[in-house]
Design an enzyme around this catalytic site. Structure first.
Site, PDB file in Angstrom:
ATOM      1  N   HIS A  26       0.843  -1.202   0.000  1.00 50.15           N
ATOM      2  CA  HIS A  26       0.000   0.000   0.000  1.00 50.15           C
ATOM      3  C   HIS A  26       0.877   1.251   0.000  1.00 50.15           C
ATOM      4  O   HIS A  26       0.704   2.148  -0.828  1.00 50.15           O
ATOM      5  CB  HIS A  26      -0.906  -0.055   1.239  1.00 50.15           C
ATOM      6  CG  HIS A  26      -1.679   1.192   1.517  1.00 50.15           C
ATOM      7  ND1 HIS A  26      -3.038   1.283   1.308  1.00 50.15           N
ATOM      8  CD2 HIS A  26      -1.303   2.396   2.006  1.00 50.15           C
ATOM      9  CE1 HIS A  26      -3.449   2.496   1.659  1.00 50.15           C
ATOM     10  NE2 HIS A  26      -2.420   3.185   2.091  1.00 50.15           N
ATOM     11  N   GLU A  27       1.834   1.311   0.935  1.00 51.48           N
ATOM     12  CA  GLU A  27       2.680   2.512   1.028  1.00 51.48           C
ATOM     13  C   GLU A  27       3.512   2.683  -0.238  1.00 51.48           C
ATOM     14  O   GLU A  27       3.677   3.790  -0.740  1.00 51.48           O
ATOM     15  CB  GLU A  27       3.592   2.445   2.261  1.00 51.48           C
ATOM     16  CG  GLU A  27       2.872   2.302   3.610  1.00 51.48           C
ATOM     17  CD  GLU A  27       1.794   3.339   3.851  1.00 51.48           C
ATOM     18  OE1 GLU A  27       1.814   4.411   3.204  1.00 51.48           O
ATOM     19  OE2 GLU A  27       0.896   3.073   4.675  1.00 51.48           O
ATOM     20  N   HIS A  39       1.572   4.154  -3.034  1.00 51.59           N
ATOM     21  CA  HIS A  39       1.301   5.595  -2.922  1.00 51.59           C
ATOM     22  C   HIS A  39       2.252   6.427  -3.793  1.00 51.59           C
ATOM     23  O   HIS A  39       1.896   7.511  -4.236  1.00 51.59           O
ATOM     24  CB  HIS A  39       1.431   6.065  -1.470  1.00 51.59           C
ATOM     25  CG  HIS A  39       0.148   5.972  -0.704  1.00 51.59           C
ATOM     26  ND1 HIS A  39      -1.053   6.400  -1.214  1.00 51.59           N
ATOM     27  CD2 HIS A  39      -0.112   5.518   0.553  1.00 51.59           C
ATOM     28  CE1 HIS A  39      -2.004   6.204  -0.313  1.00 51.59           C
ATOM     29  NE2 HIS A  39      -1.468   5.659   0.770  1.00 51.59           N
ATOM     30  N   GLU A  92      -5.898   6.357  -1.722  1.00 52.89           N
ATOM     31  CA  GLU A  92      -5.882   5.263  -0.750  1.00 52.89           C
ATOM     32  C   GLU A  92      -6.475   3.990  -1.354  1.00 52.89           C
ATOM     33  O   GLU A  92      -5.995   2.893  -1.092  1.00 52.89           O
ATOM     34  CB  GLU A  92      -6.660   5.664   0.510  1.00 52.89           C
ATOM     35  CG  GLU A  92      -6.065   6.849   1.252  1.00 52.89           C
ATOM     36  CD  GLU A  92      -4.643   6.589   1.754  1.00 52.89           C
ATOM     37  OE1 GLU A  92      -4.285   5.414   1.992  1.00 52.89           O
ATOM     38  OE2 GLU A  92      -3.883   7.569   1.887  1.00 52.89           O
ATOM     39  N   ASP A 142      -4.648   0.521  -1.722  1.00 49.64           N
ATOM     40  CA  ASP A 142      -5.136  -0.712  -1.098  1.00 49.64           C
ATOM     41  C   ASP A 142      -5.120  -1.872  -2.098  1.00 49.64           C
ATOM     42  O   ASP A 142      -4.650  -2.966  -1.799  1.00 49.64           O
ATOM     43  CB  ASP A 142      -6.573  -0.522  -0.581  1.00 49.64           C
ATOM     44  CG  ASP A 142      -6.603   0.199   0.762  1.00 49.64           C
ATOM     45  OD1 ASP A 142      -5.561   0.249   1.450  1.00 49.64           O
ATOM     46  OD2 ASP A 142      -7.687   0.711   1.133  1.00 49.64           O
TER      47      ASP A 142
END
Ligand SMILES: [Zn+2]
Length: 674
Positions: free
Chosen positions: A513-514, A517, A574, A578
């Site tokens: 997830h990070e 980003h 987000e 995800d």
């Protein structure tokens, strides 16, 4: 610009009277079959299948607005921190300098009788300064010298230059509101109108608590609402602020002065300790034009009311219980649905974490963060980065030229795991036994000046924006780094001794997830070194947007509460992270275990355990009030959709649970970006 992993609320200043004792519950495993509800078909509602049992076992405590895997873990971490602080508070001579600071700060916060006895005395110096203002131009010096400068009018701090991420610059941004978002001033539904009415009543009560007459308080509250509504009208929306180009406006000082000639910028900048500023970034220029016309329009007396309101709002947490209670009744009850204030020790632990986080974090890490957790997490990070590298190379929709740049960016991502290599120096922050308000305000001021002190200097890439005990993670697009504090690398979200499948589904998903980003709607606008620079070909950019809009359309169809739908443009980054994160974690997990013979455990195949591990990271019960607030302020979708929205896009999930093609957890038109 930073993207966090789970949501954080910062506007509520929590606190309470009664000290309670809480002991850490027995740590829940990464995959807990007793938390599932196997009467539900995973292909119909995977979230309830994974979390139904947990939700029944874990009603929301009265001092919490939502109660989920992350919140519960954060709560358990607070208990650990409390034991450290109580030890530091008791230790006599021979304490280290950091122990003196964290111990005395904590003890001063816990001493409620002293806070009550002091009454409103902590407000007196600032109130006297406001009363002494002779004209509107004097406000600049007051605000710059105030204990919490950023609560008035606008925010002034340092930040990385959008165009040259190696440099720290002065940064000016909109602010000055008492409600958590500009939209609260304008939304037309009945609940929002009620909130505005309650806000004005709250402001009125706070003035009355300061000793103003009923009539004056009423008038002053109306003034505050009028000024704030004007400032809110000129404030950018959260969606607009997702595009960094909307925030990038480099200005010489005369240009800023031309926008807001009524405000004495020279005096403000000097008094803030930044005398030599010749140019700066003004994130929201229209705001400062409106600010100026408000300065002209409103009288000095009305501005004094505005200043007094924000002073008491920022200081309520240091004042007697009547102020705390009124503050809680509005921000805690109305926006979060809280039934009671959290016990005071939690507030005090959070205060120390907020102002001396790396002093506390250093002790925390020594005691509670095993080196094995860091090693294991670092290994998974590398595997997921490798998975993303393969993914980018194979993308059918991206040109070779853009792929080269994307890989450059991926290779440039720095990993920070657990805690900083170099701890922050608090030696210049004075912490005095028994002086709670003084400690809190000096702590805030210390951080304010520490930030401004960076202007004109090279960026320190080793710095952390979260403290080590924090149960959260973030990606920073201007640093191009991913950050996992020690707090988020513990059971039940991560367990170095547990089986791989749920660890990869849970923490692996968070790592992915990070990383994703860096390539979401916001992050993709920054290059490998963190500069705001378009490295996409026009066609590739369009292809990205086409895929991203599939996701924003999908999430915009989900209902949060009442008839409020997800704002899919707000949550886009987000939601993309995800989905991309879990796909990458799955691929990395498959690759890491390709030579192993994986067995079913407790009746669940390894693939099923991967997804249940993911689902259980989001188990949450939540109050309707906070759902409504989050719908406006939070870029993350509700946990149910962070689960179901993701798995319903994944063929790997369909296969793992043998879902039929027409099952609700199998989307006909699947979305996928990464
Ligand atoms: Zn995130």
């Amino acid at each position: 610009m930073r993207s966090f992993c789970v949501f954080v609320l910062s506007f509520w200043m929590a606190a309470s009277a009664a000290a309670q004792t809480a002991e850490p519950a027995h740590k829940q495993p990464v995959l807990d079959t007793t938390s599932m509800d196997t009467t539900v078909d995973p292909c119909t509602d995977f979230y309830t299948y994974s979390c139904g049992g947990w939700m029944k076992k874990n009603p929301i405590p009265p001092d919490q607005s939502s109660w989920g895997t992350y919140e519960k873990l954060q709560d358990e971490t607070l208990v650990q921190l409390r034991t450290l602080l109580e030890t530091a508070a008791k230790a006599g001579p021979g304490r280290s300098a950091n122990e003196q600071k964290i111990g005395d700060y904590y003890a001063s916060c816990m001493d409620e009788p002293a806070v009550e006895a002091l009454g409103t005395k902590p407000l007196a110096p600032a109130l006297a300064s406001i009363a002494a203002l002779k004209n509107k131009a004097d406000m600049a010096a007051f605000v710059a010298g105030a204990p919490v400068p950023s609560i008035y009018f606008f925010r002034y701090h340092s930040a990385q230059d959008f165009k040259d991420s190696s440099q720290q610059i002065a940064y000016l941004d909109q602010g000055g509101l008492g409600l958590p978002d500009r939209d609260f001033y304008f939304k037309e539904d009945a609940k929002s109108a009620d909130l505005r009415k309650a806000y004005v009543e709250h402001v009125e009560k706070m003035f009355a608590l300061m000793g103003d007459s009923a009539e004056a308080s009423k008038r002053e509250a109306a003034t505050v609402m009028r000024i704030e509504t004007a400032l809110a009208a000129a404030s950018q929306t959260r969606v607009a602020r997702r595009d960094p180009h909307n925030l990038d406006h480099w200005m010489e000082l005369p240009a800023l002065t031309a926008k807001s000639p009524s405000f004495d910028w020279k005096v403000f900048l000097a008094k803030a300790g930044t005398t030599n500023i010749a140019s700066l970034n003004v994130a929201s220029p229209e705001f400062f034009t409106a600010f100026d016309s408000e300065l002209k329009k409103e009288t000095l007396a009305d501005w004094k009311d505005y200043l007094r309101w924000h002073l008491v709002r920022s200081q309520a947490q240091y004042l007697p219980s009547a102020f705390m209670k009124e503050n809680f009744d509005f921000y805690g009850r109305k926006f979060q649905g809280l039934e009671q204030m959290e016990p005071r020790w939690k507030k005090c632990v959070n205060d120390v974490d907020g102002d001396l986080g790396e002093a506390l974090g250093q002790v925390y890490v020594e005691k509670f963060f095993p080196p094995a957790a860091k090693e294991r997490a670092s290994k998974i990070v590398k595997e997921i980065q490798a998975a993303m590298e393969r993914d980018i190379q194979q993308l059918p929709w991206m040109s070779e030229e853009t792929k080269k740049k994307a890989l450059e960016k991926l290779h440039g991502v720095a990993n920070k795991i657990g805690y900083p290599d170099k701890w922050r120096d608090y030696s210049k922050l004075e912490i005095v036994a028994g002086d709670y308000a003084g400690n809190g305000n000096r702590g805030t001021r210390f951080e304010y000046e520490r930030g401004l002190g960076k202007i004109g200097k090279a960026v320190d890439r080793g710095e952390w924006e979260m403290t080590p005990p924090t149960v959260n993670a973030y990606y920073d697009s201007q640093m191009n780094n991913i950050n996992f504090p020690a707090g988020v690398l513990q059971p039940p979200v991560f367990d170095a001794s547990a089986d791989d499948a749920p660890n990869y589904g849970d923490t692996g998903g968070t790592i992915g997830h990070e990383l994703t980003h860096g390539f979401d709607d916001e992050g993709r606008r920054f290059d490998a070194t963190g500069n705001l620079k378009d490295w996409w070909s026009e066609l590739d950019g369009k292809e990205f947007e086409k895929r991203a809009s599939c996701i924003s359309d999908q999430y915009s169809g989900y209902t949060i509460v009442d008839d409020i739908k997800i704002n899919g443009k707000l949550t886009l980054g987000e939601d993309v992270a995800d989905l991309g994160g879990l796909i990458l974690a799955y691929v990395a997990w498959k690759d890491a275990t390709k030579d192993q013979k994986l067995e079913s455990i407790e009746g669940f195949t390894p693939e099923q355990r991967f997804f249940i591990g993911y689902g259980q990271s989001w188990c949450t019960n939540e109050r309707d009030e906070i759902k409504r607030t989050r719908a406006i302020t939070d870029p993350h979708s509700p946990e149910k959709y962070r689960t179901n929205g993701v798995v319903s896009n994944m063929t790997q999930f369909q296969e793992a649970f043998h879902c039929k093609a027409d099952a609700p957890m199998v989307r006909k038109d699947r979305c996928q970006v990464w």
